[in-house]
Design a protein around this motif. Structure first.
Motif, PDB file in Angstrom:
ATOM      1  N   TYR A 101       0.820  -1.194  -0.108  1.00  0.00           N
ATOM      2  CA  TYR A 101       0.005   0.074   0.043  1.00  0.00           C
ATOM      3  C   TYR A 101       1.073   1.063  -0.073  1.00  0.00           C
ATOM      4  O   TYR A 101       1.866   1.039   0.346  1.00  0.00           O
ATOM      5  N   ASP A 102       0.371   2.341  -0.613  1.00  0.00           N
ATOM      6  CA  ASP A 102       0.890   3.555  -0.286  1.00  0.00           C
ATOM      7  C   ASP A 102       0.671   4.071   1.220  1.00  0.00           C
ATOM      8  O   ASP A 102      -0.197   3.536   1.980  1.00  0.00           O
ATOM      9  N   LYS A 103       0.949   5.394   1.222  1.00  0.00           N
ATOM     10  CA  LYS A 103       0.856   5.939   2.658  1.00  0.00           C
ATOM     11  C   LYS A 103      -0.687   6.418   2.887  1.00  0.00           C
ATOM     12  O   LYS A 103      -1.052   6.627   3.906  1.00  0.00           O
ATOM     13  N   LEU A 115      -1.446  -1.015  -3.891  1.00  0.00           N
ATOM     14  CA  LEU A 115      -0.707  -0.813  -5.235  1.00  0.00           C
ATOM     15  C   LEU A 115      -0.326  -2.245  -5.809  1.00  0.00           C
ATOM     16  O   LEU A 115      -0.096  -2.440  -6.971  1.00  0.00           O
ATOM     17  N   PRO A 163       5.661  -2.298  -7.182  1.00  0.00           N
ATOM     18  CA  PRO A 163       6.060  -0.846  -7.432  1.00  0.00           C
ATOM     19  C   PRO A 163       7.606  -0.840  -7.121  1.00  0.00           C
ATOM     20  O   PRO A 163       8.158  -1.377  -6.412  1.00  0.00           O
ATOM     21  N   ASP A 167      10.313   4.092  -3.184  1.00  0.00           N
ATOM     22  CA  ASP A 167      10.337   5.469  -3.362  1.00  0.00           C
ATOM     23  C   ASP A 167      10.116   6.096  -1.817  1.00  0.00           C
ATOM     24  O   ASP A 167       8.923   5.523  -1.509  1.00  0.00           O
ATOM     25  N   THR A 205       6.582   7.882  -1.433  1.00  0.00           N
ATOM     26  CA  THR A 205       5.429   7.016  -1.606  1.00  0.00           C
ATOM     27  C   THR A 205       4.824   6.534  -0.426  1.00  0.00           C
ATOM     28  O   THR A 205       3.739   6.320  -0.112  1.00  0.00           O
ATOM     29  N   LEU A 236       5.791   3.291   1.216  1.00  0.00           N
ATOM     30  CA  LEU A 236       5.242   2.087   0.895  1.00  0.00           C
ATOM     31  C   LEU A 236       5.203   1.445   2.175  1.00  0.00           C
ATOM     32  O   LEU A 236       5.976   1.318   3.036  1.00  0.00           O
TER      33      LEU A 236
END
Length: 301
Positions: free
Chosen positions: A205-207, A212, A239, A242, A245, A247
């Motif tokens: 997941y992103d923040k 994702l 992904p 980054d 992002t 993660l």
């Protein structure tokens, strides 16, 4: 079954025939099958046996250092296996009472903190361990209170008890010291391991909690339970790393932050998986079409 010509297979008559289609404990006859296989000439082809499971991926050749002499074996250390499990101690005491000629190992009761897979042991040792393993699995079937108390782990504990009785000493280690196995996304790297175990079903997941990417072997369970083989398709790429992002993994993992190392280990798993998908035939050997293979699966039970 529909994959017997794709994957070298030997079939042995099971005690739990219903597990060919569905049952609540599909590994019930694994130990019995291995015990029966260990008596065949096929088992004599090599000096050692490397026991693995179907959710393992080899990422490099096993080192020669896992080939220990008779009486010794290499196993993976599982934190959830207790060397002093009281239920298994009771099963062992019952076994010794029924078999007074069997000599108890010296010292206090202590099981190896492992399971049958991954492990590497001498073929001669396997021939002694496997029948005991099958017997201890059977001894944990009853009474119902014992079966429920030990749950899914009773197959692993049965193997540990068999190794103890047979006198096969297991050298065990967990990540990062193990030579055997790493488990994405729990581990930071492959370390010295030559196997990746895709049991955890990572979700990324992103923040903002947007999913994702994910991969969970359990989503393919229908292939085991009557549908037959799925069409082989590559996994989506996870992904790229980054920091911005943010993660993170699903809430099962604490802390949830997905480090660069853990993500790279997931990428290694996906890359190796997809390489295999790219090389395998799209139709299992022995069948003209995927639908024919699926039809055989639906009638195999």
């Amino acid at each position: 079954d529909e994959l017997m010509m794709e994957i070298p297979t030997m079939r042995f008559e099971p005690n739990q025939g219903q597990c060919d289609t569905w049952c609540d404990y599909p590994v019930a006859d694994r130990s019995l099958a291995i015990a029966q296989w260990s008596k065949t000439t096929d088992s004599m082809r090599c000096s050692h046996v490397m026991m693995v499971e179907t959710d393992y991926i080899y990422i490099k050749t096993a080192p020669l250092s896992v080939l220990l002499p008779p009486g010794q074996a290499v196993g993976f250390k599982y934190g959830y296996i207790s060397p002093y499990e009281s239920n298994m101690k009771g099963v062992l005491e019952s076994y010794y009472a029924d078999n007074p000629d069997v000599e108890k190992p010296p010292g206090p009761f202590k099981l190896p903190q492992t399971g049958n897979a991954p492990s590497c042991l001498n073929v001669g040792d396997l021939r002694r361990v496997a029948p005991l393993w099958a017997e201890f699995v059977e001894r944990t079937q009853r009474p119902e209170s014992l079966r429920k108390a030990m749950g899914w782990l009773r197959d692993m504990y049965a193997y540990d008890a068999a190794a103890l009785v047979a006198g096969v000493e297991h050298t065990v280690a967990g990540w990062p010291d193990t030579l055997l196995m790493a488990q994405p996304p729990a581990d930071e790297s492959a370390g010295n391991a030559f196997i990746l175990h895709y049991t955890w079903g990572p979700e990324i997941y992103d923040k903002a909690e947007k999913q994702l990417w994910m991969f969970d072997k359990r989503a393919y369970g229908g292939g085991q339970y009557m549908k037959g083989p799925y069409a082989l398709t590559p996994l989506a790429e996870p992904p790229t790393f980054d920091e911005a992002t943010g993660l993170q993994l699903q809430t099962f993992f604490q802390p949830r932050r997905l480090s660069r190392g853990k993500l790279e280990l997931i990428r290694t798993l996906v890359g190796e998986f997809n390489e295999a998908v790219g090389k395998l035939p799209r139709i299992p050997k022995g069948h003209a079409t995927l639908e024919m293979a699926e039809a055989m699966a639906s009638t195999a039970g």
